[in-house]
Design an enzyme around this catalytic site. Structure first.
Site, PDB file in Angstrom:
ATOM      1  N   TYR A 183      -0.976  -3.076  -1.657  1.00 25.90           N
ATOM      2  CA  TYR A 183       0.076  -2.706  -0.707  1.00 25.90           C
ATOM      3  C   TYR A 183      -0.498  -1.896   0.451  1.00 25.90           C
ATOM      4  CZ  TYR A 183       0.395   2.138  -2.517  1.00 25.90           C
ATOM      5  OH  TYR A 183       0.148   3.450  -2.872  1.00 25.90           O
ATOM      6  N   CYS A 184       0.196  -1.974   1.580  1.00 27.47           N
ATOM      7  CA  CYS A 184      -0.112  -1.155   2.756  1.00 27.47           C
ATOM      8  C   CYS A 184       1.177  -0.461   3.174  1.00 27.47           C
ATOM      9  CB  CYS A 184      -0.725  -1.994   3.876  1.00 27.47           C
ATOM     10  SG  CYS A 184       0.313  -3.351   4.481  1.00 27.47           S
ATOM     11  N   TRP A 185       1.332  -0.156   4.451  1.00 28.48           N
ATOM     12  CA  TRP A 185       2.495   0.616   4.895  1.00 28.48           C
ATOM     13  C   TRP A 185       3.797  -0.152   4.735  1.00 28.48           C
ATOM     14  CZ3 TRP A 185       4.333   5.183   5.512  1.00 28.48           C
ATOM     15  CH2 TRP A 185       5.441   5.423   6.339  1.00 28.48           C
ATOM     16  N   TYR A 209       4.466   0.241   1.054  1.00 30.49           N
ATOM     17  CA  TYR A 209       4.809   1.603   0.653  1.00 30.49           C
ATOM     18  C   TYR A 209       6.238   1.956   1.035  1.00 30.49           C
ATOM     19  CZ  TYR A 209       5.251   6.641   0.811  1.00 30.49           C
ATOM     20  OH  TYR A 209       5.726   7.919   0.646  1.00 30.49           O
TER      21      TYR A 209
END
Length: 351
Positions: free
Chosen positions: A93-95, A122
């Site tokens: 996962y990222c932002w 996130y």
């Protein structure tokens, strides 16, 4: 079990490893419990790409960013992932579930691993934490452990947990002992978001059919705020127990428990000076003289009687509806056997 390319937050626990590809600065503020940080852009690189995006063009930002991301993913492949078996199941996962996590997921799947990308990243996870903190606390039977400062409440919670009881230790999660002298050496408090994530992670694993023990905290633990719904359940919808220990027993316990302040008198005096608005310069000067003279029993006894006890009683009476009728837990001593006796009493009464 199938591992699709994109999955929801609810499916995250199916994966053996969660990988946060955001920058180290983003990761430090908050992250999925147990996640490791393998950034595809570090702190400085993220600033460079973001500046290009805003000031030059999307194309230039993507061109520079793609090269940086490719190099960083290659590094992680060499240093972090190369020994993982084909059956490895990472969740990335990222932002917001965009290019950063998408790039990592694509390459890992091309290698042959069962990698998936977290839908919404996130931000989706953070929304779930916020939403569930409005629901989870209301599912439990709360047993609040109260008692004046130095009553070994945290040690009793540790004993309860070791005995198999369900415990939410807010001070441990906040890295703070909950008072003006509550700072822990070399243990900074987490960010507010991380504190909330830690609480959520504990609550989601508890059994609503069994009671949960928690210490009688004020609204803030150090600089961190207890989530509103949890605080309401603790203060308004709980059974309260109160440790009743003498000043002498509490002095002995605190001298042992705060031993690090005795070795760092400058920090201790600095913290005491925060109380000058409540007690005046003359009293603070007197307490600092006691520090310099290593008059520990006298200092701790005065702090309890003149500062901590009146403040605790006033706060607890105002906050906890069950404090006035709390079940008493007498304690002659707060050493190891004394704490064990308190644990046994609570386990007998928890039903």
């Amino acid at each position: 079990m199938k591992f699709p390319e994109v999955v929801s937050v609810e499916q995250a626990d199916q994966y053996e490893q969660v990988i946060d590809v955001r920058s180290p600065a983003e990761f430090a503020l908050d992250h999925y419990p147990g996640a490791i940080n393998c950034p595809v852009l570090d702190n400085e690189e993220r600033i460079v790409v973001g500046t290009l995006y805003k000031q030059v063009s999307v194309f230039e930002a993507k061109k520079v960013g793609a090269a940086l991301v490719a190099r960083n993913i290659a590094k992680h492949l060499d240093e972090q992932f190369s020994k993982n078996p084909k059956e490895w199941t990472p969740l990335i996962y990222c932002w917001r579930g965009g290019n950063r996590s998408g790039a990592m997921t694509h390459i890992l799947r091309q290698v042959g691993w069962r990698a998936s990308q977290l839908d919404g990243g996130y931000k989706a996870f953070r929304r779930q934490v916020i939403n569930e903190l409005e629901i989870l606390p209301g599912r439990f039977q709360w047993r609040v452990l109260s008692g004046e400062t130095g009553s070994a409440k945290s040690r009793v919670l540790e004993g309860l947990a070791a005995a198999g009881a369900q415990v939410l230790d807010l001070e441990a999660l906040a890295c703070h002992k909950g008072s003006v002298l509550g700072i822990l050496p070399d243990q900074p408090q987490p960010a507010q978001k991380m504190f909330e994530t830690r609480i959520w992670d504990v609550l989601r694993k508890l059994d609503p059919a069994r009671p949960v023990f928690v210490e009688a905290e004020s609204k803030k633990v150090g600089q961190l705020r207890v989530p509103d719904h949890l605080f309401e359940q603790m203060t308004q919808h709980s059974t309260v127990f109160r440790i009743q220990a003498s000043v002498a027993a509490r002095v002995d316990f605190l001298i042992e428990d705060y031993h690090y302040f005795l070795a760092d008198t400058d920090t201790l005096k600095q913290q005491l000076r925060h109380l000058v608005t409540l007690h005046g310069h003359e009293v603070i000067h007197h307490w600092c003289q006691q520090v310099d003279a290593a008059q520990w029993p006298e200092l701790v006894g005065e702090l309890l009687v003149r500062h901590y006890d009146p403040a605790y009683l006033k706060s607890s009476n105002n906050l906890f509806t069950g404090f006035a009728t709390a079940h008493p837990l007498p304690a002659d001593k707060l050493d190891g056997p004394g704490i064990a006796r308190l644990v046994d009493q609570l386990l007998d009464l928890q039903g």
